[in-house]
Design a protein around this motif. Structure first.
Motif, short mmCIF file in Angstrom:
data_model
loop_
_atom_site.label_atom_id
_atom_site.label_comp_id
_atom_site.label_asym_id
_atom_site.label_seq_id
_atom_site.Cartn_x
_atom_site.Cartn_y
_atom_site.Cartn_z
N PRO A 142 48.29 55.55 25.31
CA PRO A 142 49.03 56.35 24.34
C PRO A 142 50.15 57.20 24.94
O PRO A 142 51.02 57.67 24.22
CB PRO A 142 47.95 57.23 23.71
CG PRO A 142 46.93 57.37 24.80
CD PRO A 142 46.93 56.06 25.52
N SER A 143 50.11 57.40 26.25
CA SER A 143 51.17 58.15 26.93
C SER A 143 51.42 57.46 28.26
O SER A 143 50.97 57.91 29.31
CB SER A 143 50.74 59.62 27.13
OG SER A 143 51.79 60.38 27.69
N VAL A 144 52.14 56.37 28.22
CA VAL A 144 52.13 55.39 29.31
C VAL A 144 52.95 55.79 30.52
O VAL A 144 52.72 55.29 31.62
CB VAL A 144 52.58 54.01 28.77
CG1 VAL A 144 54.06 54.00 28.46
CG2 VAL A 144 52.19 52.91 29.73
N GLN A 173 52.41 53.14 24.58
CA GLN A 173 53.29 54.02 23.82
C GLN A 173 53.74 55.21 24.65
O GLN A 173 53.03 55.66 25.55
CB GLN A 173 52.56 54.53 22.57
CG GLN A 173 52.19 53.43 21.57
CD GLN A 173 51.08 53.87 20.64
OE1 GLN A 173 49.90 53.77 20.96
NE2 GLN A 173 51.46 54.34 19.46
N ASP A 174 54.90 55.71 24.32
CA ASP A 174 55.39 56.93 24.95
C ASP A 174 56.49 57.53 24.08
O ASP A 174 57.23 56.80 23.41
CB ASP A 174 55.91 56.67 26.36
CG ASP A 174 55.84 57.92 27.22
OD1 ASP A 174 54.88 58.04 28.01
OD2 ASP A 174 56.73 58.79 27.11
N LEU A 175 56.61 58.84 24.10
CA LEU A 175 57.67 59.52 23.36
C LEU A 175 59.04 59.30 24.00
O LEU A 175 60.06 59.27 23.32
CB LEU A 175 57.39 61.03 23.31
CG LEU A 175 56.48 61.54 22.21
CD1 LEU A 175 56.16 63.01 22.45
CD2 LEU A 175 57.15 61.37 20.84
N VAL A 180 59.37 54.17 28.25
CA VAL A 180 59.22 52.91 27.52
C VAL A 180 59.96 51.79 28.24
O VAL A 180 59.42 50.70 28.48
CB VAL A 180 59.74 53.05 26.07
CG1 VAL A 180 59.83 51.68 25.39
CG2 VAL A 180 58.82 53.97 25.27
N TYR A 181 61.21 52.05 28.63
CA TYR A 181 62.00 51.03 29.32
C TYR A 181 61.39 50.69 30.68
O TYR A 181 61.32 49.51 31.06
CB TYR A 181 63.44 51.51 29.51
CG TYR A 181 64.25 51.57 28.24
CD1 TYR A 181 64.20 50.54 27.29
CD2 TYR A 181 65.10 52.65 27.97
CE1 TYR A 181 64.97 50.60 26.13
CE2 TYR A 181 65.87 52.71 26.82
CZ TYR A 181 65.80 51.68 25.90
OH TYR A 181 66.55 51.73 24.75
N MET A 182 60.96 51.70 31.42
CA MET A 182 60.34 51.45 32.73
C MET A 182 59.09 50.57 32.57
O MET A 182 58.91 49.59 33.30
CB MET A 182 59.95 52.77 33.39
CG MET A 182 61.11 53.60 33.89
SD MET A 182 60.59 55.24 34.48
CE MET A 182 59.64 54.80 35.94
N THR A 183 58.24 50.95 31.63
CA THR A 183 57.02 50.19 31.40
C THR A 183 57.34 48.76 31.00
O THR A 183 56.76 47.80 31.52
CB THR A 183 56.16 50.86 30.31
OG1 THR A 183 55.80 52.17 30.75
CG2 THR A 183 54.91 50.06 30.01
N GLY A 199 57.29 56.28 20.51
CA GLY A 199 56.82 57.06 19.37
C GLY A 199 55.71 58.01 19.74
O GLY A 199 55.20 58.00 20.86
N ASP A 200 55.35 58.84 18.78
CA ASP A 200 54.29 59.83 18.94
C ASP A 200 52.97 59.22 18.48
O ASP A 200 52.76 58.97 17.29
CB ASP A 200 54.63 61.07 18.09
CG ASP A 200 53.68 62.23 18.35
OD1 ASP A 200 52.50 61.99 18.67
OD2 ASP A 200 54.12 63.39 18.22
#
Length: 223
Positions: A142-144, A173-175, A180-183, A199-200
């Motif tokens: 949820p907070s990658v 997921q990440d805010l 997000v792009y790195m993952t 997203g949250d």
């Protein structure tokens, strides 16, 4: 796969030196975030159909790349190739998290710090100690961040003789779009089936397609 530490450091150092060389009009943070954004969009658009969303992402890519001259763009492409080399030759690792911290992109002002990979790997070893060889594994992060925990889990599964590319599926997921792009880039390069969402996790229930990146392995495409 046994890692050649000297070669690993050399290839990673070349990327870090390139970020430093590109840092003039822009900070290392901006250079790094533009680089991972362009990589993520190029990977996603290369394996999806040409539609309105494709056009939106392509415009974002072009708006980013036009900030740089042809020589600088060539250096970004070289960095992309070096990152591929790291994964192809030296195995699974959170290269982008390491590069982010070592290049000066991370700071107290950005408030973004990535867990050292050996710590993530230890957590994965404990979490996956009882996993069976043919077990299908679903992960939700949820907070990658940059994907370090997922990469560590894939490495642990690989070390146990389990085909993570077949048995592991991920929703991450990440805010922060940078995370997000790195993952997305790292999970794409390691062949992990994943959907990466901006997203949250606590506040949002539904996500638009614009906020979702799907790895080539999840789509069924080989890079």
């Amino acid at each position: 796969m046994e890692t050649n530490i000297n070669s690993f450091v050399s290839a990673e150092k070349q990327i870090i030196n390139s970020i430093e060389k590109l840092s003039g009009s822009y900070t290392p943070y901006v250079i790094f975030t533009d680089w991972v954004k362009m990589m993520a969009i190029s990977i996603q658009n290369s394996c999806t159909i040409h539609n309105k969303l494709w056009d939106t992402r392509e415009k974002l890519y072009l708006d980013t790349v036009k900030k740089y001259n042809s020589g600088e763009v060539a250096l970004f492409c070289k960095m992309h190739g070096l990152l591929w080399q790291l994964y192809q030759e030296y195995g699974i690792y959170d290269y982008l998290g390491d590069i982010y911290m070592r290049s000066g992109a991370g700071s107290k002002m950005t408030g973004q710090f990535f867990t050292p990979f050996h710590v993530s790997e230890l957590c994965a070893i404990i979490r996956l100690k009882d996993v069976k060889k043919d077990e299908n594994i679903k992960m939700n992060e949820p907070s990658v961040g940059g994907g370090g925990m997922i990469l560590a889990s894939a490495k642990v599964l690989c070390d146990k003789g389990i085909n993570y590319q077949k048995n592991l599926e991920v929703v991450a997921q990440d805010l922060d779009w940078n995370g997000v792009y790195m993952t997305y880039v790292q999970l794409s390069m390691t062949g992990i089936k994943a959907v990466v969402v901006q997203g949250d996790t606590l506040a949002e229930k539904d996500y638009s397609a614009e906020k979702m990146l799907v790895t080539p392995a999840k789509i069924g495409v080989l890079l």
